[in-house]
Write a protein that holds these residues in place. Structure first.
Motif, PDB file in Angstrom:
ATOM      1  N   ALA A  54       0.831  -1.207   0.000  1.00 34.61           N
ATOM      2  CA  ALA A  54       0.000   0.000   0.000  1.00 34.61           C
ATOM      3  C   ALA A  54       0.861   1.251   0.000  1.00 34.61           C
ATOM      4  O   ALA A  54       1.852   1.331   0.705  1.00 34.61           O
ATOM      5  N   ASP A  59      -5.199   3.476  -0.736  1.00 38.45           N
ATOM      6  CA  ASP A  59      -4.667   2.292  -1.416  1.00 38.45           C
ATOM      7  C   ASP A  59      -4.716   1.085  -0.474  1.00 38.45           C
ATOM      8  O   ASP A  59      -5.045  -0.035  -0.884  1.00 38.45           O
ATOM      9  N   LYS A  63      -6.598  -2.380  -1.252  1.00 34.88           N
ATOM     10  CA  LYS A  63      -5.870  -3.653  -1.258  1.00 34.88           C
ATOM     11  C   LYS A  63      -6.437  -4.630  -0.223  1.00 34.88           C
ATOM     12  O   LYS A  63      -6.512  -5.829  -0.468  1.00 34.88           O
ATOM     13  N   GLU A  66      -9.601  -6.142  -1.498  1.00 35.61           N
ATOM     14  CA  GLU A  66      -9.312  -7.136  -2.540  1.00 35.61           C
ATOM     15  C   GLU A  66      -8.878  -8.466  -1.932  1.00 35.61           C
ATOM     16  O   GLU A  66      -9.227  -9.531  -2.429  1.00 35.61           O
ATOM     17  N   ASN A  70      -3.604  -9.384   2.683  1.00 33.78           N
ATOM     18  CA  ASN A  70      -2.653  -8.287   2.516  1.00 33.78           C
ATOM     19  C   ASN A  70      -2.365  -7.567   3.832  1.00 33.78           C
ATOM     20  O   ASN A  70      -1.414  -6.810   3.933  1.00 33.78           O
TER      21      ASN A  70
END
Length: 104
Positions: A54, A59, A63, A66, A70
């Motif tokens: 990130a 961001d 992420k 998604e 992460n």
């Protein structure tokens, strides 16, 4: 100056222990609101520490939505006092655990 054995073993001058607190261990990634709070606690520029790859908070949120994997672990969060530690830095974790809550 050296201390006598009695002085060396006297810990009365040290700060008293922190009040008991609840611990909750969560395996899943934080919600977007929780993540925003953690960013606030850590200060700016910490997105990559919390979410792999990130470059910014927005961001990081993208992420994380998604792929929850992460999210970088471990993260220790003191929700009541607005503090957080990212990673396994033992001294920082102990410092957070030993801090007295605000107003104590």
């Amino acid at each position: 100056e050296t201390a006598t054995e009695d002085q060396a073993s006297d810990h009365s001058h040290q700060a008293t222990a922190r009040e008991p607190f609840e611990t909750e261990i969560t395996e899943g990634a934080p919600t977007s609101d929780q993540l925003k709070s953690i960013f606030e606690y850590l200060g700016s520029g910490k997105a990559a520490q919390l979410v792999k790859g990130a470059s910014s908070q927005s961001d990081a949120l993208r992420k994380l939505s998604e792929n929850g994997d992460n999210f970088q672990r471990p993260v220790l969060v003191d929700w009541n006092n607005g503090k957080a530690v990212v990673g396994d830095n033992e001294s920082e974790i102990l410092k957070l655990l030993k801090e007295k809550p605000a107003g104590s």
